[in-house]
Design a protein around this motif. Structure first.
Motif, PDB file in Angstrom:
ATOM      1  N   HIS A 133       0.807  -1.222   0.000  1.00 44.95           N
ATOM      2  CA  HIS A 133       0.000   0.000   0.000  1.00 44.95           C
ATOM      3  C   HIS A 133       0.841   1.274   0.000  1.00 44.95           C
ATOM      4  O   HIS A 133       0.279   2.366  -0.122  1.00 44.95           O
ATOM      5  N   ARG A 134       2.148   1.148   0.165  1.00 44.45           N
ATOM      6  CA  ARG A 134       2.975   2.346   0.312  1.00 44.45           C
ATOM      7  C   ARG A 134       4.036   2.430  -0.777  1.00 44.45           C
ATOM      8  O   ARG A 134       5.200   2.701  -0.512  1.00 44.45           O
ATOM      9  N   THR A 135       3.652   2.189  -2.001  1.00 45.96           N
ATOM     10  CA  THR A 135       4.581   2.266  -3.120  1.00 45.96           C
ATOM     11  C   THR A 135       4.990   3.719  -3.363  1.00 45.96           C
ATOM     12  O   THR A 135       4.140   4.616  -3.440  1.00 45.96           O
ATOM     13  N   SER A 136       6.287   3.948  -3.467  1.00 43.29           N
ATOM     14  CA  SER A 136       6.805   5.298  -3.706  1.00 43.29           C
ATOM     15  C   SER A 136       7.354   5.400  -5.126  1.00 43.29           C
ATOM     16  O   SER A 136       7.314   4.442  -5.905  1.00 43.29           O
TER      17      SER A 136
ATOM     18  N   ARG B 242      10.108   7.820   1.729  1.00 36.12           N
ATOM     19  CA  ARG B 242       9.862   6.395   1.484  1.00 36.12           C
ATOM     20  C   ARG B 242       9.559   5.713   2.815  1.00 36.12           C
ATOM     21  O   ARG B 242      10.169   6.014   3.840  1.00 36.12           O
ATOM     22  N   THR B 243       8.616   4.791   2.773  1.00 37.40           N
ATOM     23  CA  THR B 243       8.237   4.054   3.975  1.00 37.40           C
ATOM     24  C   THR B 243       8.292   2.556   3.697  1.00 37.40           C
ATOM     25  O   THR B 243       8.195   2.122   2.550  1.00 37.40           O
TER      26      THR B 243
ATOM     27  N   GLU C  36       7.054  12.769  -0.796  1.00 38.91           N
ATOM     28  CA  GLU C  36       6.870  12.037   0.452  1.00 38.91           C
ATOM     29  C   GLU C  36       8.073  11.134   0.697  1.00 38.91           C
ATOM     30  O   GLU C  36       8.686  10.627  -0.235  1.00 38.91           O
TER      31      GLU C  36
ATOM     32  N   GLU D 146       6.915  -1.440   4.774  1.00 37.15           N
ATOM     33  CA  GLU D 146       5.773  -2.180   5.313  1.00 37.15           C
ATOM     34  C   GLU D 146       6.123  -3.658   5.417  1.00 37.15           C
ATOM     35  O   GLU D 146       7.138  -4.103   4.882  1.00 37.15           O
TER      36      GLU D 146
END
Length: 401
Positions: A287-290, A303-304, A301, A306
């Motif tokens: 869900h957190r594709t950068s 990078r995160t 944003e 998961e």
């Protein structure tokens, strides 16, 4: 890095000991000598008969001068020389026996000899250029294979099976990359695809790989590893801009294995991984594709990371778009999800062999992009880097402490 294919000729023979493979390949005939001789004889007989019927009002013998030009495109220098000599002899013989004006006969013979010689020269130039291109391709592929480590790769937390098939056509040489690194923080894995083709893509991929190998050991956090690779690609792009080359980005997926039942993931615009477990295959929804590496300033944003569930007995498959974007003769894309579902209950080596063979069959041996595939599973012995069997030999793979 993972980097069209030339269909084998019926006339191709094994290179002589000590011969340059690139030169041997470039100089291969596309038509056999016997087939060439038959066609040459039939065309000559047809033209001579037509010339006999039309007489001096419409001489057709001069049409034979196009044969050396055609041979220069498809034949070797020796074959083209044979065609040139044959055509010259036929024209000379036919004109000497004719009753035309002396200077007309001399002009035609001279023109035939000149056109035949130019055909031989053009053939030699074509083969010389093809040899240079083949050497460049071979050097690029050899460079890629030196940059990427052979598979399988075994660490304390992961056994990485896989295969890598580079494209060896000069304008299609790509920049697929992969690496598996044992670090004090667990095993770190990257698979990526450099934007664009050609040798500059290899340079960008090499910059990303070098940064990953260093940061994977140094940085405790996986997002910091992605940041280090990002900085390396940005620096490489700055250097490329100074030298007139285009700037490039890298789609990449970074994974961190610590031996537990979950895997850390940072997705930088890459294809989603697939989970193989209990005989089923499913895409892992991140869900957190950068944005891809090299253009983080455009994302806005940070990078995160998961977590991905990685239960005992499961395997993760990661790959580049050479798999999903492979096409058949009608232009349809490879049905990856459907085919993978058929093999999900098999072992990693069997899945990889089926996928590799099926891709080759589906595309008819004609590919337009590199293919890199990794299947990541736990080593057989819990708590240690037990060797995984080599997919090609069945022997234990080398371990990487």
């Amino acid at each position: 890095m993972v980097m069209g294919l030339r269909r084998p000729s019926a006339a191709r023979t094994a290179p002589l000991p000590g011969a340059d493979p690139a030169e041997t390949t470039a100089g291969d005939a596309r038509i056999g000598s016997w087939a060439l001789a038959v066609w040459l004889l039939l065309l000559t007989v047809a033209v001579v008969l037509l010339d006999t019927f039309t007489g001096n009002d419409l001489p057709l013998i001069p049409l034979l001068v196009v044969l050396p030009a055609l041979a220069s495109v498809f034949c070797t220098v020796r074959q083209t020389t044979g065609v040139a000599v044959w055509v010259t002899l036929v024209v000379v013989g036919s004109r000497i026996a004719s009753t035309g004006a002396f200077w007309d006969v001399v002009f035609l013979i001279g023109f035939t000899a000149l056109a035949s010689a130019l055909g031989v020269v053009a053939c030699a130039a074509r083969i010389r250029h093809a040899t240079e291109v083949a050497r460049l391709r071979s050097a690029a592929v050899a460079l890629q294979r030196q940059i990427l480590r052979p598979l399988p790769i075994v660490t304390r937390q992961v056994c990485a099976h896989g295969f890598y098939e580079p494209i060896e056509e000069d304008r299609f040489v790509g920049g697929d990359i992969y690496e598996v690194v044992q670090s004090p923080h667990g095993t770190r894995v990257i698979i990526g695809d450099v934007q664009g083709k050609g040798l500059p893509a290899i340079g960008t991929g090499f910059a990303a790989l070098g940064a990953f190998r260093e940061a994977a050991v140094r940085e405790p956090d996986l997002t910091a590893v992605a940041g280090a690779v990002e900085d390396a690609v940005v620096r490489h792009n700055a250097f490329s801009a100074e030298t007139g080359d285009a700037e490039r980005f890298v789609t990449a997926l970074l994974l961190g294995f610590d031996g537990g039942d979950r895997v850390r993931a940072v997705n930088c615009g890459h294809l989603l991984p697939w989970l193989l477990h209990d005989g089923a295959a499913s895409a892992v929804d991140l869900h957190r594709t950068s944005v891809p590496l090299g253009i983080a300033e455009l994302g806005g944003e940070a990078r995160t990371a998961e977590w991905i569930d990685f239960l005992p007995g499961a395997a993760l498959m990661v790959f580049t778009d050479g798999v999903t974007e492979a096409r058949d003769a009608t232009g349809d894309f490879y049905p990856f999800a459907e085919r993978l579902g058929r093999w999900a209950g098999r072992g990693p080596d069997e899945v990889l062999k089926e996928l590799q063979s099926d891709l080759q069959t589906f595309s008819g041996g004609v590919r337009r992009d590199d293919v890199a595939v990794l299947v990541l599973e736990r080593p057989p012995a819990a708590g240690g880097a037990a060797p995984c069997p080599d997919a090609g030999t069945g022997e234990p793979a080398p371990q990487h402490p």
